[in-house]
Design a protein around this motif. Structure first.
Motif, mmCIF file in Angstrom:
data_model
loop_
_atom_site.group_PDB
_atom_site.id
_atom_site.type_symbol
_atom_site.label_atom_id
_atom_site.label_comp_id
_atom_site.label_asym_id
_atom_site.label_seq_id
_atom_site.Cartn_x
_atom_site.Cartn_y
_atom_site.Cartn_z
ATOM 1 N N ILE A 35 -0.912 -6.872 5.848
ATOM 2 C CA ILE A 35 0.137 -6.093 5.781
ATOM 3 C C ILE A 35 1.223 -6.675 4.792
ATOM 4 C CG2 ILE A 35 2.255 -5.157 6.878
ATOM 5 C CD1 ILE A 35 -0.077 -3.345 7.406
ATOM 6 N N LEU A 36 1.195 -8.082 4.838
ATOM 7 C CA LEU A 36 2.164 -8.884 4.159
ATOM 8 C C LEU A 36 1.653 -8.472 2.561
ATOM 9 C CD1 LEU A 36 2.331 -11.989 6.474
ATOM 10 C CD2 LEU A 36 3.770 -10.075 6.064
ATOM 11 N N ILE A 37 0.501 -8.752 2.531
ATOM 12 C CA ILE A 37 -0.160 -8.471 1.096
ATOM 13 C C ILE A 37 0.369 -6.887 0.510
ATOM 14 C CG2 ILE A 37 -2.199 -8.035 -0.475
ATOM 15 C CD1 ILE A 37 -3.483 -10.262 1.287
ATOM 16 N N TYR A 38 0.300 -5.937 1.442
ATOM 17 C CA TYR A 38 0.753 -4.698 1.182
ATOM 18 C C TYR A 38 2.296 -4.740 0.722
ATOM 19 C CZ TYR A 38 -3.415 -2.258 3.317
ATOM 20 O OH TYR A 38 -4.639 -1.837 3.268
ATOM 21 N N ILE A 39 3.176 -5.436 1.322
ATOM 22 C CA ILE A 39 4.628 -5.400 1.058
ATOM 23 C C ILE A 39 4.624 -5.889 -0.308
ATOM 24 C CG2 ILE A 39 6.696 -6.403 1.545
ATOM 25 C CD1 ILE A 39 5.690 -6.371 4.682
ATOM 26 N N MET A 40 4.162 -7.223 -0.750
ATOM 27 C CA MET A 40 4.128 -7.812 -1.891
ATOM 28 C C MET A 40 3.759 -7.030 -3.024
ATOM 29 S SD MET A 40 2.774 -11.533 -3.064
ATOM 30 C CE MET A 40 1.085 -11.025 -2.842
ATOM 31 N N VAL A 41 2.520 -6.539 -2.694
ATOM 32 C CA VAL A 41 1.483 -5.551 -4.166
ATOM 33 C C VAL A 41 2.528 -4.397 -4.172
ATOM 34 C CG1 VAL A 41 -0.161 -4.391 -4.545
ATOM 35 C CG2 VAL A 41 -0.509 -6.785 -3.754
ATOM 36 N N ALA A 42 2.929 -3.784 -3.198
ATOM 37 C CA ALA A 42 3.733 -2.453 -3.240
ATOM 38 C C ALA A 42 5.042 -2.671 -4.273
ATOM 39 C CB ALA A 42 4.149 -1.906 -2.098
ATOM 40 N N PHE A 43 5.872 -3.663 -3.882
ATOM 41 C CA PHE A 43 6.972 -3.963 -4.697
ATOM 42 C C PHE A 43 6.561 -4.293 -6.239
ATOM 43 C CE2 PHE A 43 9.019 -3.436 -0.709
ATOM 44 C CZ PHE A 43 10.043 -2.701 -0.816
ATOM 45 N N LEU A 44 5.572 -5.317 -6.096
ATOM 46 C CA LEU A 44 5.153 -5.669 -7.602
ATOM 47 C C LEU A 44 4.843 -4.488 -8.485
ATOM 48 C CD1 LEU A 44 2.998 -9.066 -7.073
ATOM 49 C CD2 LEU A 44 5.227 -8.772 -8.155
ATOM 50 N N ALA A 45 3.876 -3.608 -7.800
ATOM 51 C CA ALA A 45 3.649 -2.408 -8.510
ATOM 52 C C ALA A 45 4.878 -1.603 -9.206
ATOM 53 C CB ALA A 45 2.568 -1.662 -7.860
ATOM 54 N N PHE A 46 5.669 -1.202 -7.991
ATOM 55 C CA PHE A 46 6.972 -0.379 -8.478
ATOM 56 C C PHE A 46 7.670 -1.311 -9.552
ATOM 57 C CE2 PHE A 46 5.461 2.134 -5.052
ATOM 58 C CZ PHE A 46 6.181 3.345 -5.089
ATOM 59 N N TYR A 47 7.926 -2.338 -9.559
ATOM 60 C CA TYR A 47 8.632 -3.182 -10.452
ATOM 61 C C TYR A 47 7.762 -3.135 -11.717
ATOM 62 C CZ TYR A 47 11.518 -6.777 -12.499
ATOM 63 O OH TYR A 47 12.218 -7.448 -13.373
ATOM 64 N N ASN A 48 6.807 -3.136 -11.860
ATOM 65 C CA ASN A 48 5.745 -3.460 -12.881
ATOM 66 C C ASN A 48 5.881 -2.213 -13.730
ATOM 67 O OD1 ASN A 48 3.813 -5.096 -14.517
ATOM 68 N ND2 ASN A 48 2.709 -3.615 -14.084
ATOM 69 N N TYR A 49 5.690 -0.951 -13.100
ATOM 70 C CA TYR A 49 5.538 0.121 -13.819
ATOM 71 C C TYR A 49 6.751 0.911 -13.920
ATOM 72 C CZ TYR A 49 0.428 -0.515 -13.141
ATOM 73 O OH TYR A 49 -0.793 -1.361 -13.379
ATOM 74 N N ARG A 50 7.829 0.710 -13.380
ATOM 75 C CA ARG A 50 8.952 1.591 -13.372
ATOM 76 C C ARG A 50 10.000 0.536 -14.124
ATOM 77 N NH1 ARG A 50 11.001 6.304 -13.285
ATOM 78 N NH2 ARG A 50 13.147 6.429 -11.838
ATOM 79 N N TYR A 51 9.887 -0.660 -13.712
ATOM 80 C CA TYR A 51 11.192 -1.484 -14.485
ATOM 81 C C TYR A 51 10.726 -2.572 -15.609
ATOM 82 C CZ TYR A 51 13.479 0.503 -10.267
ATOM 83 O OH TYR A 51 13.812 1.425 -9.424
#
Length: 440
Positions: free
Chosen positions: A213-229
């Motif tokens: 779950i901790l990996i999910y949290i990290m990867v989810a925000f990394l993905a949103f930041y990488n592709y959105r911002y």
């Protein structure tokens, strides 16, 4: 001599790693670092580089077994890269290049309309509370403590009566992660409600020793930041990776406790011991599963099964109520073979080379890893085209996380678990595919 052999292996795998990264970036025409290829490659490199080093130092296995393992890793990674890059095309990633603001002012009420994801989130919340209120109580009111790691593992066993509840708990947790990611996508802010959700989920899962779950949290925000911002740079990814590595390797020892205060006390007293590579069961046990198979086949106590492992893994897609006597997945058969007296819910993490090598040796490793790269590239291409939808992006983020889990497990078992975990989001996407649910 063994250590010299290790450094030769390390130099070769590093060179191969860098060559294929360069080829992949040229094919995509950008240096995208948040995707299945990068996460799988980094995971395989870290597990093998550290795990093999520890095994060479411990000298538990003969040199020819270690050499054969190193050759398997190199052949496997080359096959994976060829499978992935053969299906890689130029991609168009145009983040907004803006900053995310952190605020204590939640704007849920102001200028807010209830969306599909909000309604689904609320429904999952109420359903989960109704079915399993004990975990919700621990999460919200006693998040300094969680289920013990052994209890959590046993609740997830396929024969446990609580298995469906464990899956529902995972759905609930994923929605708690998806919701702040979704709001960050819409408002370009991380507000107090989102931060509280993430803190509760993170602390409960730290207390329960659940690294996934901790990996999910990290990867989810990394993905949103990488592709959105803004695209994540190599330097940023390296810093995040080092911090994540140190934390996760420490958690492997600290999850003997299920209380955050006790965990902090353990780390304060002997934290440096927890990051010693030779004491890390995570890296020792993972590669050890493949080494055990190679050693057993070489000494004649086992033989190749010529595809039986793949058949067994395919059968996991058939529910037990339709096939109650289906064979155990190969990772569970490993425990029964090498550690028959281990308690239920405990065991060694598998390794991506296991099924292929057990089937037909090096050829099996090459075939399976090529298939893994081929499938990940196809699915990656599908999601990249739909990254402007935050639900697709979140499902894609889970795929990226699973690219890491595949390294330390079975490919087909990971596919099954991934399908189960993204099922609620897939249903939502099918029901509302003609509506732009991501707009406020």
């Amino acid at each position: 001599m063994n250590i010299e052999l290790y450094w030769i292996f390390f130099a070769i795998i590093t060179l191969v790693w860098l060559i294929f990264f360069n080829i992949k970036w040229k094919a995509e025409r950008c240096k995208n670092l948040v995707d299945p290829f990068t996460v799988f490659s980094v995971g395989l490199f870290v597990y093998t580089a550290i795990g093999v080093y520890v095994q060479f130092v411990m000298a538990k296995y003969p040199a020819h077994v270690l050499l054969l393992f190193c050759i398997s890793v190199i052949i496997g990674y080359i096959a994976f890269s060829l499978g992935y890059i053969s299906n890689t095309k130029a991609i168009d990633i145009e983040p907004m290049n803006c900053k995310i603001k952190f605020t204590l002012n939640s704007n849920i009420i102001k200028n807010w309309r209830i969306s599909v994801l909000d309604a689904a989130m609320l429904l999952m919340l109420l359903l989960f509370i109704a079915i399993y209120n004990e975990v919700v109580f621990n999460m919200v009111f006693n998040f300094g403590s969680g289920l013990s790691y052994l209890d959590y593992a046993q609740r997830s066993e396929r024969d446990a009566l609580t298995g469906p509840i464990a899956l529902l708990e995972r759905y609930f947790t994923l929605f708690l992660i998806a919701y702040p990611s979704y709001r960050m996508y819409k408002t370009h802010t991380v507000d107090v409600v989102s931060m509280v959700m993430i803190i509760i989920v993170a602390m409960y899962n730290i207390a329960s020793g659940q690294r996934a779950i901790l990996i999910y949290i990290m990867v989810a925000f990394l993905a949103f930041y990488n592709y959105r911002y803004k695209l994540i740079s190599i330097r940023q990814l390296f810093a995040i990776g080092i911090c994540g590595f140190l934390f996760l390797i420490s958690l492997g020892h600290l999850r003997a406790e299920s209380n955050l205060i006790e965990m902090f006390s353990m780390f304060w007293q002997s934290g440096l011991q927890y990051i010693e590579l030779t004491s890390s069961g995570e890296f020792i046990n993972t590669v050890q599963t493949t080494l055990d198979y190679i050693g057993a086949i070489n000494d004649g106590s086992m033989d190749f099964n010529y595809g039986y492992t793949w058949i067994v893994d395919l059968l996991i897609f058939i529910p037990t109520f339709l096939l109650p006597d289906r064979p155990l997945p190969w990772n569970e058969q490993y425990m029964l073979t090498f550690y028959p007296f281990a308690p239920a819910g405990t065991g060694h993490a598998g390794f991506i080379l296991n099924e292929g090598y057990m089937s037909i040796g090096l050829i099996g490793v090459a075939l399976e890893l090529f298939a893994v790269g081929f499938v990940l590239a196809k699915v990656n291409s599908y999601f990249i085209k739909r990254k402007d939808n935050p639900l697709f992006l979140f499902v894609y983020a889970i795929l990226i996380a699973y690219s890491f889990f595949i390294v330390r497990g079975s490919f087909l078992l990971s596919v099954k678990n991934y399908i189960l975990e993204v099922l609620p989001f897939a249903i939502m996407l099918m029901l509302f595919r003609d509506k732009k649910i991501y707009r406020s």
